[in-house]
Write a protein that holds these residues in place. Structure first.
Motif, short mmCIF file in Angstrom:
data_model
loop_
_atom_site.label_atom_id
_atom_site.label_comp_id
_atom_site.label_asym_id
_atom_site.label_seq_id
_atom_site.Cartn_x
_atom_site.Cartn_y
_atom_site.Cartn_z
N UNK A 87 -55.86 -46.44 5.12
CA UNK A 87 -56.82 -47.21 5.44
C UNK A 87 -56.53 -48.38 6.43
N UNK A 88 -57.52 -49.01 7.03
CA UNK A 88 -57.01 -50.08 7.66
C UNK A 88 -57.10 -51.32 6.69
N UNK A 89 -55.97 -51.83 6.17
CA UNK A 89 -55.87 -52.67 5.26
C UNK A 89 -55.69 -54.41 5.65
N UNK A 90 -56.18 -55.10 4.74
CA UNK A 90 -55.90 -56.58 4.81
C UNK A 90 -54.44 -56.69 4.92
N UNK A 91 -54.20 -57.92 5.89
CA UNK A 91 -52.63 -58.05 6.17
C UNK A 91 -51.75 -58.21 4.99
N UNK A 92 -52.49 -58.84 3.97
CA UNK A 92 -51.52 -59.23 2.80
C UNK A 92 -51.26 -58.14 1.88
N UNK A 93 -51.90 -56.82 2.14
CA UNK A 93 -51.62 -55.80 1.14
C UNK A 93 -51.31 -54.55 2.28
N UNK A 94 -50.92 -54.91 3.49
CA UNK A 94 -50.98 -53.69 4.55
C UNK A 94 -49.79 -52.98 4.24
N UNK A 95 -48.72 -53.44 3.66
CA UNK A 95 -47.37 -52.53 3.56
C UNK A 95 -47.43 -52.48 2.09
N UNK A 96 -46.65 -50.94 1.93
CA UNK A 96 -46.60 -50.79 0.33
C UNK A 96 -44.91 -51.19 -0.04
N UNK A 97 -44.90 -51.74 -1.22
CA UNK A 97 -43.73 -52.14 -1.82
C UNK A 97 -42.98 -50.81 -2.25
N UNK A 98 -41.56 -50.72 -1.56
CA UNK A 98 -40.87 -49.43 -2.11
C UNK A 98 -39.45 -49.98 -2.45
N UNK A 99 -38.88 -49.39 -3.60
CA UNK A 99 -37.57 -49.90 -4.34
C UNK A 99 -36.56 -48.81 -4.16
N UNK A 100 -35.20 -49.12 -4.19
CA UNK A 100 -34.17 -48.26 -4.21
C UNK A 100 -33.31 -48.73 -5.20
N UNK A 101 -32.73 -48.00 -6.09
CA UNK A 101 -32.01 -48.41 -7.27
C UNK A 101 -30.58 -47.62 -7.06
N UNK A 102 -29.53 -48.29 -7.08
CA UNK A 102 -28.21 -47.81 -7.16
C UNK A 102 -27.47 -48.59 -8.12
N UNK A 103 -27.23 -48.01 -9.36
CA UNK A 103 -26.54 -48.67 -10.45
C UNK A 103 -27.39 -49.92 -10.74
N UNK A 104 -26.76 -51.24 -10.45
CA UNK A 104 -27.22 -52.50 -11.06
C UNK A 104 -27.89 -53.23 -9.65
N UNK A 106 -30.62 -53.41 -6.80
CA UNK A 106 -31.95 -53.00 -6.37
C UNK A 106 -32.38 -53.50 -5.05
N UNK A 107 -32.72 -52.50 -3.98
CA UNK A 107 -33.12 -53.22 -2.83
C UNK A 107 -34.83 -52.65 -2.76
N UNK A 108 -35.33 -53.80 -2.39
CA UNK A 108 -36.82 -54.01 -2.24
C UNK A 108 -37.21 -54.08 -0.90
N UNK A 109 -38.13 -53.13 -0.15
CA UNK A 109 -38.56 -53.09 0.96
C UNK A 109 -39.88 -53.32 1.07
N UNK A 110 -40.43 -54.51 1.95
CA UNK A 110 -41.72 -55.09 1.93
C UNK A 110 -42.23 -56.05 1.07
N UNK A 111 -41.09 -56.91 0.85
CA UNK A 111 -41.21 -57.99 -0.10
C UNK A 111 -42.08 -59.10 0.66
N UNK A 112 -43.42 -59.65 0.39
CA UNK A 112 -44.11 -60.49 1.11
C UNK A 112 -43.65 -61.80 0.92
N UNK A 113 -43.55 -62.73 2.33
CA UNK A 113 -42.99 -63.80 2.31
C UNK A 113 -43.83 -64.53 3.23
N UNK A 114 -45.32 -64.86 2.87
CA UNK A 114 -46.16 -65.24 4.10
C UNK A 114 -45.92 -66.91 3.93
#
Length: 328
Positions: A87-104, A106-114
């Motif tokens: 959908x055409x989302x509002x800017x502050x929720x426009x990107x989905x958070x996704x994470x990758x875990x390798x052992x200890x 964690x990489x988080x993509x799309x962390x918001x820092x407005x």
């Protein structure tokens, strides 16, 4: 005679409640503009009332059968309404958070820092951040009040031993220009978003921009439990990124999702009405031993109120440290 009267009363109540639900469902989900939705709801109400009147005047159950068939069609349509990530989302929720875990790690993509100046004026920044769970040091419940003492938005902030923090928040995923509606939250009006954000973003926008009143409560959790809860958020984010879900004001909101994740860690965690009346969540946390029980809840609230400290911060301040000043 008495049995018939009871059946009539029950049928009337069921028809009233289901008919009202159907009208609301059409109002919030019928395709088209406000005029179409209003007409659809109005026609539904008129037909329901007409069938009820015929049932009473002719003392026949046939109109009730017609209503059941009509309601079955409505439910079939309702079930067919599926959530979407497109959908055409509002800017502050426009990107989905996704994470990758390798052992200890964690990489988080799309962390918001407005950087927020107002609700419509901001610098949008989305970042990739890396976290070492061996350095996870704290977990805090953050409650933000915007309307009454009974209702607050609940978030969890995880702190690391280098002083950094990341906040996870379950929110409605509004479309651009869409406004929040608690009633709409019962009728598939919003998808669910799981946001990870910097404290300066997600707390400050509430205290300094939206005029909300925020409180921070350090949670009593060992590192294993904190790690498990953190990873539960990452798993939930990845699930939502692949399989969208509707937000529900009661069953799938900012607190109930956290509760379900916490139950995976502690199956004995009791259910309580304060999980719905989120403004009273501090009392629940105190009773459950999740916060410091050596002081009364009112003292925890006094210490935990970060609103003024947040409003007094400047651009160069360490925001996370500033809002925690004097909490000991």
């Amino acid at each position: 005679m008495i049995v018939r009267m009871v059946l009539v009363v029950l049928a009337a109540l069921v028809t009233l409640v289901s008919g009202a639900w159907g009208a609301m469902a059409l109002w919030y989900q019928l395709p088209g503009g406000a005029v179409v939705r209003m007409l659809g709801s109005a026609v539904w109400i008129v037909v329901v009332i007409a069938l009820a009147a015929i049932t009473i005047s002719r003392r026949s159950w046939l109109p009730l059968g017609a209503y059941v068939a009509m309601y079955a069609v409505l439910l079939g349509w309702w079930v067919s309404i599926a959530p979407s990530n497109q959908r055409i989302w509002a800017d502050d929720v426009s990107r989905p958070l996704v994470g990758k875990v390798v052992g200890n790690e964690v990489t988080l993509d799309n962390v918001r820092n407005f950087n927020w100046r107002s609700d419509t004026d901001y610098d949008a920044r989305w970042e990739t951040r890396h976290y070492d769970l061996d350095h996870l040091a704290s977990a805090d419940a953050v409650l933000s009040y915007w309307s009454s003492k009974a209702i607050a938005h609940a978030m969890i902030s995880f702190g690391f031993d280098d002083g950094s923090h990341v906040v996870f928040s379950v929110e409605i995923r509004k479309q651009r220009g869409q406004q929040y509606s608690a009633i709409g939250g019962f009728f598939k009006q919003f998808e669910t978003a799981l946001v990870a954000a910097d404290e300066r973003d997600i707390i400050r926008v509430r205290t300094n921009v939206r005029g909300e009143d925020d409180y921070l409560y350090p949670l009593r959790m060992n590192k294993a439990a904190m790690r498990a809860l953190f990873l539960s958020y990452v798993h939930a984010a990845n699930t939502l990124a692949g399989t969208p879900a509707f937000y529900n004001t009661i069953t799938s909101n900012c607190t109930t999702i956290v509760y379900r994740m916490a139950r995976q860690i502690d199956p004995g965690l009791p259910w309580d009405i304060r999980l719905l009346m989120t403004g009273y969540l501090p009392g629940y946390l105190h009773d459950a031993g999740a916060v410091d029980q050596s002081v009364p809840v009112d003292e925890l609230r006094r210490r935990g109120r970060v609103t003024e400290r947040a409003r007094n911060t400047t651009a160069g301040d360490d925001f996370s440290r500033a809002i925690r000043a004097g909490m000991e």
